[in-house]
Design an enzyme around this catalytic site. Structure first.
Site, PDB file in Angstrom:
ATOM      1  N   LYS A 209      43.632  76.120 -56.666  1.00  0.00           N
ATOM      2  CA  LYS A 209      42.731  75.060 -56.998  1.00  0.00           C
ATOM      3  C   LYS A 209      44.124  73.955 -58.003  1.00  0.00           C
ATOM      4  CE  LYS A 209      38.045  76.313 -57.547  1.00  0.00           C
ATOM      5  NZ  LYS A 209      37.080  76.375 -57.843  1.00  0.00           N
ATOM      6  N   ARG A 243      36.358  84.682 -54.354  1.00  0.00           N
ATOM      7  CA  ARG A 243      36.470  83.472 -53.730  1.00  0.00           C
ATOM      8  C   ARG A 243      37.672  83.076 -53.221  1.00  0.00           C
ATOM      9  NH1 ARG A 243      35.852  78.026 -52.545  1.00  0.00           N
ATOM     10  NH2 ARG A 243      33.930  77.602 -51.453  1.00  0.00           N
TER      11      ARG A 243
HETATM   12  C1  PT1 Z   1      33.718  78.071 -57.566  1.00  0.00           C
HETATM   13  C2  PT1 Z   1      34.055  77.609 -56.470  1.00  0.00           C
HETATM   14  C3  PT1 Z   1      32.553  77.048 -55.158  1.00  0.00           C
HETATM   15  N1  PT1 Z   1      35.205  76.609 -55.880  1.00  0.00           N
HETATM   16  C4  PT1 Z   1      31.541  79.130 -57.019  1.00  0.00           C
HETATM   17  N2  PT1 Z   1      31.778  77.918 -55.393  1.00  0.00           N
HETATM   18  C5  PT1 Z   1      34.642  75.194 -55.094  1.00  0.00           C
HETATM   19  N3  PT1 Z   1      30.530  80.132 -56.770  1.00  0.00           N
HETATM   20  C6  PT1 Z   1      33.300  75.680 -54.754  1.00  0.00           C
HETATM   21  C7  PT1 Z   1      41.238  71.676 -58.063  1.00  0.00           C
HETATM   22  O1  PT1 Z   1      40.981  71.572 -59.479  1.00  0.00           O
HETATM   23  O2  PT1 Z   1      35.455  78.054 -58.212  1.00  0.00           O
HETATM   24  N4  PT1 Z   1      32.915  78.854 -57.582  1.00  0.00           N
HETATM   25  N5  PT1 Z   1      32.447  76.323 -54.897  1.00  0.00           N
HETATM   26  C8  PT1 Z   1      35.764  74.336 -55.021  1.00  0.00           C
HETATM   27  N6  PT1 Z   1      35.977  73.491 -55.530  1.00  0.00           N
HETATM   28  C9  PT1 Z   1      37.130  72.998 -56.429  1.00  0.00           C
HETATM   29  C10 PT1 Z   1      37.247  72.705 -57.945  1.00  0.00           C
HETATM   30  C11 PT1 Z   1      37.559  72.652 -55.499  1.00  0.00           C
HETATM   31  C12 PT1 Z   1      37.951  72.408 -58.201  1.00  0.00           C
HETATM   32  C13 PT1 Z   1      39.511  72.787 -56.133  1.00  0.00           C
HETATM   33  C14 PT1 Z   1      38.997  72.731 -57.600  1.00  0.00           C
HETATM   34  O3  PT1 Z   1      41.644  72.051 -57.448  1.00  0.00           O
END
Ligand code: PT1
Length: 266
Positions: A209, A243
């Protein structure tokens, strides 16, 4: 929990399962098989990108992306299939196709989502997000992020219970990167024991992230070492499910923590 994105525009593994605009089902199944061999207990299949700035996808498009892969993996592999969705109709159809977990970054807030999830009988992960992916990183503010995220999730637990989804079916996730500054994310990680004390299994997603990019100046392809450190710190603070895009490396990192744990208990 290994991540399988069936979005042509994924932030982290950018459409690697796509040939042009078509999902390569064989490659996606092979990815799931590799994750299972590398130690994943769960694969999380998502057809909506939720990274910061991502655009919404139509329910039909999302279902066309996700359901064929859920069916194939359910037929072929002994792994729990999590479906990363906020779409009620997909929750129902994915459950019928063999999914074992619903993972909703909107914590069942869409119209009909509570009812759909309740009807499946599946466990559900409720995640905290502030806003929507398109605007969630526009200067998020909290007086006390850990308390506010915890209280939000407890409200969603109550909403679930009113619809007959018992607590034993629920997992919680603070939603790293979903409407949080770098400091908020760090505060949530440090405060994870307070979340764990609620008694629900905790799912956390920190893999690759942007907080890593912001703290260390690393591009998305250079974030594995920091992701592993974050995974271990999360497990140490009470996380139950990690995850991750990198199952083998994460399983090793967490196994080293587990080895030390075992020493402590003898
Ligand atoms: C998560 C999650 C998800 N993250 C759950 N499901 C993502 N339960 C998708 C960034 O800041 O943490 N928990 N499903 C992916 N989403 C992101 C959010 C991807 C922020 C990247 C960022 O780079």
């Amino acid at each position: 929990m290994g991540v399988i994105n069936v979005t042509p525009d994924s932030f982290s593994d950018g459409g690697t399962l796509y040939r042009g605009s078509r999902l390569d089902l064989e490659r996606a199944v092979a990815r799931a098989r590799d994750m299972l061999a590398a130690g994943a207990d769960i694969v999380d299949i998502g057809g909506e990108s939720t990274r910061p700035g991502a655009h919404a996808v139509s329910p039909d498009e999302e279902m066309e992306r996700v359901l064929p892969l859920v069916r194939r993996i359910a037929e072929e592999l002994p792994v729990v299939i999590s479906v990363d969705t906020s779409t009620p109709q997909l929750m129902r159809e994915a459950a019928a196709a063999g999914a074992g977990l619903l993972n909703d970054v909107r914590a069942l807030s869409r119209d009909g989502a509570l009812q759909a999830a309740a009807a499946t009988g599946l466990p559900v992960c409720l995640m905290h997000m502030r806003g929507e992916p398109g605007n969630m990183q526009d200067a998020p503010q909290y007086a006390d992020v850990v308390t506010q995220v915890r209280d939000f999730l407890l409200d969603r637990v109550s909403a679930c219970e009113r619809l007959g989804i018992v607590r034993e079916r629920l997992l919680l996730d603070p939603g790293f990167g979903f409407g949080k500054s770098v400091t908020h994310n760090l505060q949530l990680l440090q405060g994870l024991p307070r979340m764990a004390a609620l008694g629900f299994p905790l799912l956390v997603g920190l893999s690759r992230k942007s907080m890593i990019g912001k703290l260390l100046g690393r591009d998305v392809g250079q974030r594995l070492p920091a992701s592993l450190a974050l995974a271990v710190m999360a497990v140490e603070r009470g996380a139950t499910i990690i995850r991750t895009h990198d199952v083998a490396a994460t399983a090793d990192a967490v196994a080293m923590w587990a080895a030390l744990q075992e020493l402590g208990s003898v």
